[in-house]
Scaffold this active site. Structure first.
Site, PDB file in Angstrom:
ATOM      1  N   GLN A   1      21.443 -30.431  41.631  1.00 28.01           N
ATOM      2  CA  GLN A   1      21.077 -31.194  40.436  1.00 28.01           C
ATOM      3  C   GLN A   1      19.949 -32.175  40.730  1.00 28.01           C
ATOM      4  OE1 GLN A   1      23.732 -34.305  38.798  1.00 28.01           O
ATOM      5  NE2 GLN A   1      23.777 -33.039  36.967  1.00 28.01           N
ATOM      6  N   GLY A   2      18.786 -31.950  40.153  1.00 24.59           N
ATOM      7  CA  GLY A   2      17.644 -32.845  40.337  1.00 24.59           C
ATOM      8  C   GLY A   2      17.491 -33.774  39.152  1.00 24.59           C
TER       9      GLY A   2
ATOM     10  N   SER B   1      18.708 -37.612  39.289  1.00 22.74           N
ATOM     11  CA  SER B   1      18.456 -38.999  39.702  1.00 22.74           C
ATOM     12  C   SER B   1      17.174 -39.117  40.511  1.00 22.74           C
ATOM     13  CB  SER B   1      19.622 -39.515  40.534  1.00 22.74           C
ATOM     14  OG  SER B   1      20.804 -39.505  39.793  1.00 22.74           O
TER      15      SER B   1
ATOM     16  N   SER C   1      23.058 -33.389  45.498  1.00 26.32           N
ATOM     17  CA  SER C   1      24.123 -32.710  46.250  1.00 26.32           C
ATOM     18  C   SER C   1      23.769 -31.253  46.486  1.00 26.32           C
ATOM     19  CB  SER C   1      25.439 -32.781  45.474  1.00 26.32           C
ATOM     20  OG  SER C   1      25.760 -34.123  45.223  1.00 26.32           O
TER      21      SER C   1
ATOM     22  N   GLU D   1      30.262 -32.757  32.396  1.00 27.74           N
ATOM     23  CA  GLU D   1      30.585 -33.425  33.652  1.00 27.74           C
ATOM     24  C   GLU D   1      31.697 -34.454  33.447  1.00 27.74           C
ATOM     25  OE1 GLU D   1      27.212 -35.003  35.617  1.00 27.74           O
ATOM     26  OE2 GLU D   1      28.366 -36.121  37.082  1.00 27.74           O
TER      27      GLU D   1
END
Lengths: 330, 377
Positions: B121-122, B124, B156, B239
């Site tokens: 996941q890009g 933040s 992550s 989420e």
């Protein structure tokens, strides 16, 4: 699994809310809080509650009741809790099947709970031993309390925690001997008996308080301005309100689930979470109200005091926590 | 109100439990938490087994109740959790399923479900964590490609991922919530540098990702250009809504183990500790009921969980930390020994009030979107 209110349950809840608003709205609450002297039970209102079916909710239809179950009783008592209605509502509801007149609101029933008894002078029938009960100057101006001095150690040894078997009629010349029968179950009138139903209905009332004080705090935070802006725009206030809602919604899930399963573990969990949501919620509500919250004029102290009185029912949190701890080893 | 399950749901539960009973003993031993390639292989292997048995799509295709049963039963049986497949199965997959074109669904969903491809996941950035919309990674059009430059953080699984769900700024002049676009970036493209970050727990759970003129085909854009914020909100509601269900079941199991440990080592005689354990039992029972409540609401209103997920996430992250703090109390000085069970979990639990929206941000969401308090300071 459809763990949400049915349309009928929603309607019942709204119906109870409407009846309570008619019988005990903000004006009546204020008048009761400001009255001089010990609180008196309004018999006309009590009979009206009986007519509306609050006490006969779980009584079978053949016995003149409405024949609903614990979940419906919990929804009704959530509304009772919200409204701060005075009177021994839980004890009278639980006596509907066994005490003549309780279901209709003709007879007011209270019960000794550990060393405390609510509404002793105003009740017609008292479950439990009231020998030596003396009045307290009750912190809650809407709930008169008597305290029975229990010899040290006897409580742990099993003094009457909930309604004992033999009710005492007021005016009876010789009171029955003190009962040590702690196993006497409450009945919800549906045939299911559980010594914990009083705990569950208390949890429901606490849930009502938790939700009501959250509403009061949000209402105030939206309208009260400081530094030229509603205080609800400040994160410090916003976070108090968010925490109130989170506690109330968590308690709601626990209380409703306990109404469905009626297991002692679920009911103990419901009590713990609902007590916390009501007491901490009322304190946070008071904080959001600022200086006004510390005055007699704001209703929030009435909610906090009632939450404290209810939290003391059944002997407080230790017993529930111990039960849930023991459950982990089974 | 009803907590019982339908015969079809009970049948699903029984079939799953039976399958887990025969399948789990055939799993290879769990890899070391520091060995990411081995963890990837283990987690994708498990996903493949689920896929072959017909459970591959359970996270996004089944009814919320079936998903709840799946998570309850797999956790009870001690099955692996989603692990390295987390982003693909719970974020990117549902997002592509909801917002992607037929071609995009065909290209990406199958490999996620079969455990062939892993996503990261890009979202933040160093300057855009809780204030996600402040992200600055730029993308500009060059023919049928976007050219992307900037950096991402807390990514992550970046070391072993094939794809990255990437948020980029495509219109720097638009208000900050507009002008954002959602791209699927292949992690083997030129110009990507991954630098693992070591967490306070000692492991490299996530990474910094540096992007230097990385070319991403325009065809990899999910949703319209500059409409990425709305697409992202779809992802985030997943989420917050369902990502922690299995963990609640796991926490209840840990709690029972803690009680048995306390009984065996004498700590049980401390009434204060016993009462804390009892209260945690109440807490996790309630969190399970709240999960069932949210799932029932989601099922009644369509299947995307709403802001009720924030209520749950707030309560759960603090309860989880309290659980492991209590574990430390049970262990005594053993709580300082990283080789003891629960000690590393205690360290990991510190991330729960930060990751996926800090508790402070979640409180703002609850206050503004549920309680209707004014936006502001």
């Amino acid at each position: 699994m459809r763990f949400r209110l049915t349309d009928d349950q929603r309607a019942l809840k709204q119906g109870v809310r409407d009846v309570l608003a008619r019988l005990f709205g903000p004006g009546e609450l204020r008048a009761a809080a400001d009255a001089v002297g010990p609180p008196r039970l309004d018999r006309t209102r009590w009979r009206a509650l009986g007519e509306a079916g609050l006490f006969a909710l779980c009584l079978p239809e053949r016995a003149g009741g409405i024949g609903l179950g614990l979940p419906e009783a919990v929804l009704a008592f959530e509304e009772v809790g919200r409204s701060l209605l005075p009177g021994p509502t839980v004890a009278t509801h639980l006596a509907a099947a066994t005490v003549p007149g309780a279901a209709t609101g003709e007879t007011v029933v209270t019960s000794v709970d550990g060393d405390l008894v609510e509404w002793l002078e105003e009740s017609d029938v008292i479950h439990g031993d009231t020998t030596g009960a003396t009045p307290l100057r009750s912190m809650d101006p809407l709930t008169p309390l008597h305290r029975r001095y229990v010899a040290a150690g006897s409580r742990a040894a099993g003094a009457a925690r909930v309604g004992a078997a033999a009710p005492l009629q007021r005016g009876q010349a010789t009171p029955p001997p003190p009962s040590t029968d702690t196993a006497a179950p409450h009945t919800d009138g549906t045939g299911t008996t559980s010594p914990r139903v009083a705990d569950l209905l208390t949890a429901a009332e606490q849930l009502g308080t938790a939700l009501r004080v959250c509403e009061l705090a949000v209402q105030h935070a939206r309208t009260r301005e400081q530094f030229g802006t509603p205080i609800g725009a400040f994160q410090a206030v916003k976070h108090l309100c968010a925490d109130m809602l989170v506690r109330a919604e968590t308690a709601r899930a626990a209380v409703y689930a306990a109404a469905l399963t009626a297991t002692p573990e679920d009911i103990a969990a419901a009590r713990l979470l609902a007590d916390e949501a009501a007491v901490r919620g009322a304190r946070d509500c008071l904080q959001v109200h600022g200086g006004m919250g510390f005055t007699w004029e704001a209703d929030v102290h009435l909610h906090l005091k009632r939450a404290w009185v209810r939290a003391a029912r059944g002997g407080g949190s230790a017993e529930h926590e111990e039960l849930l701890a023991a459950d982990l080893l089974t | 109100m009803d907590l019982s399950y339908t015969p079809a749901e009970e049948e699903f539960r029984a079939r799953l439990a039976k399958w887990l009973g025969t399948t789990l003993p055939t799993l290879p031993p769990k890899p070391s938490p520091d060995d990411w390639p081995a963890r990837r292989a283990y987690d994708t292997g498990w996903q493949r087994m689920l896929y072959d048995a017909g459970y591959g799509e359970v996270h996004w295709d089944a009814s919320p109740t079936l998903r709840l049963i799946f998570l309850e039963e797999t956790e009870k049986a001690g099955a692996p959790y989603v692990g390295a497949n987390f982003v693909g199965l719970l974020h990117a997959g549902p997002t592509i399923a909801a917002e992607g074109t037929p071609g995009q669904r065909e290209r990406w969903l199958g490999p996620i479900l079969r455990g062939d491809e892993v996503w990261c996941q890009g979202f933040s950035e160093p300057g855009a964590g809780s204030d996600l919309a402040a992200l600055r990674t730029r993308a500009w059009r060059d023919g049928d490609h976007y050219v992307v430059s900037g950096s991402k953080i807390w990514t992550s699984h970046a070391e072993v991922a094939d794809w990255c769900e990437l948020l980029v700024r495509t219109d720097p002049d638009a208000p900050k919530h507009r002008g954002i676009t959602w791209l699927a970036m292949p992690m083997d493209a030129d110009g990507i540098t991954v630098r693992p970050l070591r967490t306070l727990a000692g492991s490299a759970e996530f990474a910094e990702v540096f992007l230097d003129e990385v070319r991403v085909p325009v065809a990899n854009r999910v949703g319209a250009e500059n409409d990425g914020w709305r697409v992202t909100m779809v992802t985030l509601s997943f989420e917050r809504g369902t990502a922690f269900v299995g963990e609640v079941v796991a926490c209840r199991r840990v709690l029972a183990e803690l009680a048995r440990t306390a009984r065996d080592n004498g700590r049980w005689d401390d009434p204060g500790l016993r009462r804390r354990l009892g209260r945690l039992n109440a807490e996790f029972r309630a969190l399970w009921r709240l999960t069932q409540w949210n799932v029932s609401e989601a099922e009644a209103s369509g299947s995307v969980p709403g802001v009720g997920g924030s209520v749950f996430k707030l309560r759960y992250s603090h309860a989880r930390q309290e659980l492991y703090d209590t574990a430390a109390d049970v262990l005594g000085t053993g709580c300082l020994d990283l080789d003891r069970p629960w000690v590393a979990d205690r360290l990991s639990s510190l991330s729960y009030t930060i990751a996926a929206g800090t508790s402070q941000i979640q409180r703002n969401i609850v206050a503004e979107r549920i309680l209707g308090l004014p936006k502001g300071r």
